[in-house]
Design a protein around this motif. Sequence first.
Motif, short mmCIF file in Angstrom:
data_model
loop_
_atom_site.label_atom_id
_atom_site.label_comp_id
_atom_site.label_asym_id
_atom_site.label_seq_id
_atom_site.Cartn_x
_atom_site.Cartn_y
_atom_site.Cartn_z
N ALA A 84 -1.00 7.25 2.42
CA ALA A 84 -0.12 8.33 1.97
C ALA A 84 0.92 7.82 0.99
N ALA A 85 1.48 6.64 1.26
CA ALA A 85 2.49 6.08 0.36
C ALA A 85 1.89 5.76 -1.01
N LEU A 86 0.69 5.16 -1.02
CA LEU A 86 0.05 4.83 -2.29
C LEU A 86 -0.29 6.10 -3.07
N LEU A 87 -0.69 7.15 -2.38
CA LEU A 87 -1.01 8.40 -3.05
C LEU A 87 0.21 8.98 -3.74
N VAL A 88 1.36 8.94 -3.06
CA VAL A 88 2.59 9.46 -3.66
C VAL A 88 2.97 8.66 -4.89
N VAL A 89 2.86 7.33 -4.82
CA VAL A 89 3.20 6.48 -5.97
C VAL A 89 2.30 6.80 -7.15
N VAL A 90 1.00 6.95 -6.91
CA VAL A 90 0.06 7.28 -7.99
C VAL A 90 0.39 8.63 -8.60
#
Length: 594
Positions: A216-222
């Motif tokens: 979820a964190a990586l998705l938000v950053v992307v």
Amino acid sequence: MPGRPARPRTAPLMDHAASLPFLRETLLFLALVGILIPLLQRFRINQVIGFLVVGVIAGPYGSGSLVAQFPVLSVLTFPSQEGVHALADLGVIFLMFLIGLELSIPRVWELRRWVFGAGSAQVLLSGFLIAALAWMFGNKASVALVLGLVLSLSSTAVVMQLLVESRALATPVGQASFSVLMFQDVAVVPILIVVELVGRESGSGLFQKLGFQVLAALLVVVLVLALGPRLVRPLFRTFARRHQPEVFTALCLLVVLSIGGATAAAGLSMAMGAFLAGLLLAETEYRHEVEITVEPFKGLLMGLFFMSVGMEIDPREVLREPLWLTASVVGLLALKAVVAASVLKVAGLKRGQAIEAGLLLGQGGEFAFIVIGTAMAAGTLTQSIGQFMFLVVSLSLLVTPLAARLGHRVGRWIDAESLQHQHEGQESVLPRATGHVVVIGFGRVGRMLGEVLAAQAVPFIAVEHDGDRAARLREQGFPVYYGNAARIELLRKLKLDEAASLVVTMDSPSAARRVVQAAREQAPHLKIFARSHDEAHARELEAAGATRVVPEMLEAGLLLTSHALGSQGLGAGDIEGIIAAERARRSGAEVGWR
């Protein structure tokens, strides 16, 4: 009137507790800042140390502990840390936002080997060694794991503040330290999840939740990096047209806090979101104006952050166990410094640079206060161990400026032959070569000048007050930034002391005069060339400090005159003499080369 219901009474205006919470603490902080900052600058005391010490003195363990005996001290005490911590967190957020502005997405991508290579190695090795030591001293495996994870992280706020103050962010030491801190910020998510779940859930449950949060964190950053540029630039372009500072300030705060809130919702820190917001704006023409707008907030709130850290230090506890505390603080600094220096040396830094970076990264981080508090609430850490760790981390932050100064001297001594190259890089937005040209105003005249300079490979940077024009020129590849060049803060960003010349081509006579005057104050020996509308305006610019002024109407008239004289059969030499005499007569003796 009969039958009309009575109007409800409004709350009294003097009910400060309800209308302005933490008003007394805010007033006390502002008063301390007004007194403290000038004193620190006068006596050349590091601001981090100054605010930490004031936090100790004015905190609940300092003068606050004596309020019962001496009630008058309540005026100089912070009895509640709740509001202080809330504002202090904003200081870290704005610091990370400004760090993002000083970098760029391509530059961060270039550092990926350092971030994921050196950063991961530092966290894993430091965490393992600290956990092993904690276990050897009789702590449970779960306690040792928590201590190893939390103490492996360093303080982004303190380290980045020291790098910015020393103008060393773009040096090899600064870039390596920044890379390690970036990985540590990313590692916050899995570490916090492990601390919350250790001893509560099975291994499968832990890894399932850990994997979900990381994705979820990586998705938000992307999403932020992919969609941000398409939203941020048009938003700023729309509001920049109004030329209203309060609207621009509100927009800056909106972008920082909204992106920070999005990353916080995904499990990352708000500081990480603020950093991403800075990266997005670093690629736009509004970069400098945003820096100037946010800078005052960052300075005040960072001071509040360091004061809040000082409030966690109980001098009485330090006196009760001075040997154990001293050994723990020194041991933490030494162990992490050795690990970080070794990792960075293997990664490619020189030995002196690696030692300097290691001592800079040796302290505990502000994230430790959150993790230790979470572990204490979950029962993983006992109250005594948690309070002891609070003191160790706080004291390590207090001595970090001294450790950094020692590291700089030791590193300089070891790498004496390469000292000149260590500090060449500055956190500059200009071309790395000195001798650049600064162009203020990029309309018809400024653009013609810029095209000639670019064709001759002369480095230059331009400032344009029209946001739409600046955006169009940036899209065409010109190094143009939006901003008001009459502001001293923006002129400082342009590094006039390293420039070859300043060229002012603005249409507004009053604005051009203010720019020339401010630039002359900032750089007494800089060559300043200015365009004026007429002879009177030319004399004003020369009086303000211009090296040479070119009156627009005069030069156009003289050029037409020369063509007319040429049509009468006069020779080129005679025409040149006539035009020179007329230019001198109309410009005045004071307008010309100084």
